[in-house]
Scaffold this motif. Structure first.
Motif, PDB file in Angstrom:
ATOM      1  N   TYR A 191      10.536 -27.298 -37.117  1.00  0.00           N
ATOM      2  CA  TYR A 191       9.253 -27.908 -37.464  1.00  0.00           C
ATOM      3  C   TYR A 191       9.078 -27.967 -38.983  1.00  0.00           C
ATOM      4  O   TYR A 191       8.099 -27.442 -39.542  1.00  0.00           O
ATOM      5  N   PRO A 192      10.000 -28.633 -39.694  1.00  0.00           N
ATOM      6  CA  PRO A 192       9.913 -28.673 -41.174  1.00  0.00           C
ATOM      7  C   PRO A 192       8.687 -29.414 -41.678  1.00  0.00           C
ATOM      8  O   PRO A 192       8.314 -29.283 -42.839  1.00  0.00           O
ATOM      9  N   GLU A 193       8.043 -30.205 -40.782  1.00  0.00           N
ATOM     10  CA  GLU A 193       6.838 -30.919 -41.197  1.00  0.00           C
ATOM     11  C   GLU A 193       5.716 -29.962 -41.586  1.00  0.00           C
ATOM     12  O   GLU A 193       4.757 -30.367 -42.254  1.00  0.00           O
ATOM     13  N   LEU A 306      -5.951 -24.284 -26.979  1.00  0.00           N
ATOM     14  CA  LEU A 306      -5.310 -23.427 -27.974  1.00  0.00           C
ATOM     15  C   LEU A 306      -4.605 -22.260 -27.305  1.00  0.00           C
ATOM     16  O   LEU A 306      -5.192 -21.552 -26.486  1.00  0.00           O
ATOM     17  N   HIS A 307      -3.336 -22.063 -27.685  1.00  0.00           N
ATOM     18  CA  HIS A 307      -2.632 -20.831 -27.316  1.00  0.00           C
ATOM     19  C   HIS A 307      -2.772 -19.857 -28.485  1.00  0.00           C
ATOM     20  O   HIS A 307      -2.322 -20.141 -29.591  1.00  0.00           O
ATOM     21  N   ILE A 382      -2.352 -26.577 -28.885  1.00  0.00           N
ATOM     22  CA  ILE A 382      -2.161 -26.232 -30.292  1.00  0.00           C
ATOM     23  C   ILE A 382      -1.801 -24.762 -30.365  1.00  0.00           C
ATOM     24  O   ILE A 382      -2.255 -23.950 -29.557  1.00  0.00           O
ATOM     25  N   THR A 383      -1.009 -24.402 -31.349  1.00  0.00           N
ATOM     26  CA  THR A 383      -0.778 -22.987 -31.589  1.00  0.00           C
ATOM     27  C   THR A 383      -0.504 -22.787 -33.074  1.00  0.00           C
ATOM     28  O   THR A 383      -0.426 -23.759 -33.840  1.00  0.00           O
ATOM     29  N   GLY A 407       1.263 -27.872 -34.232  1.00  0.00           N
ATOM     30  CA  GLY A 407       0.791 -26.711 -34.976  1.00  0.00           C
ATOM     31  C   GLY A 407      -0.546 -27.012 -35.646  1.00  0.00           C
ATOM     32  O   GLY A 407      -0.856 -28.167 -35.956  1.00  0.00           O
ATOM     33  N   ILE A 408      -1.348 -25.974 -35.899  1.00  0.00           N
ATOM     34  CA  ILE A 408      -2.685 -26.188 -36.467  1.00  0.00           C
ATOM     35  C   ILE A 408      -2.603 -26.787 -37.868  1.00  0.00           C
ATOM     36  O   ILE A 408      -3.363 -27.690 -38.216  1.00  0.00           O
TER      37      ILE A 408
END
Length: 421
Positions: A191-193, A306-307, A382-383, A407-408
């Motif tokens: 997840y490099p973004e 949300l997790h 989302i986590t 991701g948040i």
């Protein structure tokens, strides 16, 4: 007795302290910890009762630290611990415990079972009973600097990719910056973004920040496997570079384990306080929001849930911050049952996701998260933990669930207010 078993038992003796003795003494055998553990609730197997996973450590405590145990040992009647027993217990201590802390939260007498599991792993690793996956990850961390074998050139390639993607310079090794951001292996490779999102948010907020070409890795597999000396070495890499650059804050990434390792365990491991503060990215974003430096526009109409990562929420106390951020950019946010500190683990924390032999069990216990997601009816989850995200994505794929994940930090970055002309 083999030399490795002797090392393991000596490690048990070294970690035996007043809290552990108190916890074994105060356990009332109520079984509430079993109902709090997803490995027990989803399998129904009593061997997954959290306090039972500590049986070898309890036997040594009873034999060597209680009057009755000492007397029975003198008569040759005390219970002994064998290599075979530790080998049998290895899947209970590693594969079926994510160190999520839910058992500790539910214990009516306040026994910190998670603390004891972590201590017990010290003896398991010393006796040669740690899983191969964690051994390999820890070896790569020490030899190469990252549990996934990510080298500085690989990290810098990600930096350059995100600079090109966003058109924003990402400072590297900038002395005197206020903040230094670190990342987990999972973020760098999967997840490099996340890094590009930081660049966009920090540009808008006017944050002075940097990344390090030396200390970019946040994951601490020394803690996961249970070897404090190696955990200390990994922490010191971040400490040394942070203090050399003179940053005021180190930003823990979207990784629950990394946050716990650096913020809570790090100072104890190195034996002194840091010369900087550790702040989780969600804490920083929430503070920027309160200060009026984080500005968004518009909201997604998608249904979101949300997790809550265990180490960030239950064991880290960051509960309101993610909700403040989500509500800023979402109009249909749906809480899961047992949300917040009572949330259920993804099933892959504490190093479990790195243990190949644990995969089938991990998918079995994912059923509780599957029910939680389905009950919300949300289309996107989302986590704020890259490891949770990876484990959840695998679970969603295994059960053919049509749920998207994000991701948040990325979600917030998507709705940043555009620069005014």
């Amino acid at each position: 007795m083999t030399a490795s078993l002797e090392r393991g038992l000596n490690a048990f003796r070294e970690v035996m302290d007043a809290p552990i003795a108190s916890f074994f003494n105060s356990c009332v055998h109520c079984g509430l910890c079993a109902d709090a553990c997803l490995f027990h609730t989803e399998t129904g197997d009593p061997k997954y009762t959290p306090i039972h996973k500590l049986e070898p450590l309890r036997k040594l405590w009873k034999r060597e630290y209680t009057l009755l145990g000492k007397l029975t040992s003198l008569l040759g009647l005390g219970a002994t611990i064998s290599d075979e027993e530790l080998e049998e217990w290895s899947p209970l201590v590693y594969d079926s415990c994510t160190l999520c802390g839910r058992c500790t939260l539910m214990c009516p007498v306040g026994n910190d079972i998670t603390y004891m599991i972590r201590k017990m792993r010290e003896g398991m690793a010393a006796s040669g009973h740690a899983p191969a996956g964690l051994i390999d990850a820890t070896r790569r961390s020490i030899e190469l600097g990252s549990p996934m074998g990510i080298k500085p050139k690989t990290f810098m390639a990600r930096v350059h990719e995100q600079q090109e993607e966003t058109g924003i310079e990402i400072p590297v090794d900038k002395a005197g910056a206020d903040y230094m951001a670190i990342m987990s292996s999972m973020e760098i490779m999967g997840y490099p973004e996340y890094l590009g999102s930081l660049a966009r948010i920090f540009k808008q907020a006017g944050i002075s920040w940097t990344v390090s070409s030396e200390a970019f890795e946040a994951t601490n597999s020394g803690i996961q496997i249970g070897v404090s000396d190696l955990a200390r070495e990994i922490v010191m890499r971040i400490v040394t570079v942070s203090e050399k650059l003179g940053v005021k804050y180190v930003i823990s990434p979207e990784c629950g384990h990394a946050f716990t390792a650096l913020r809570w365990d790090g100072p104890n491991l190195i034996g002194r306080p840091y010369k900087f503060e550790v702040v989780h990215i969600l804490e920083l974003l929430d503070q920027l929001l309160k200060d009026g430096r984080l500005k968004t526009e518009g909201k997604t109409a998608e249904s979101l849930t949300l997790h809550d990562p265990c180490q960030i929420v239950r064991r880290g106390g960051i509960v309101a911050e993610p909700r403040n951020l989500i509500n800023m950019v979402a109009s249909d946010f749906r809480e899961m049952e047992d949300a917040g500190v009572y949330n259920w683990c993804c099933g892959g924390g504490g190093g479990v996701s790195a243990i190949t032999r644990a995969e089938e069990l991990r998918f079995t216990v994912f059923k509780i998260k599957k029910r939680q997601i389905e009950n919300t009816g949300a289309g996107t989850m989302i986590t704020a933990c890259a490891n949770c995200r990876n484990v959840l994505e695998e679970g969603l794929e295994h059960y053919n669930m049509d749920t998207k994940m994000i991701g948040i930090t990325e979600l917030v970055a998507e709705y940043l207010k555009k620069d005014e002309p």
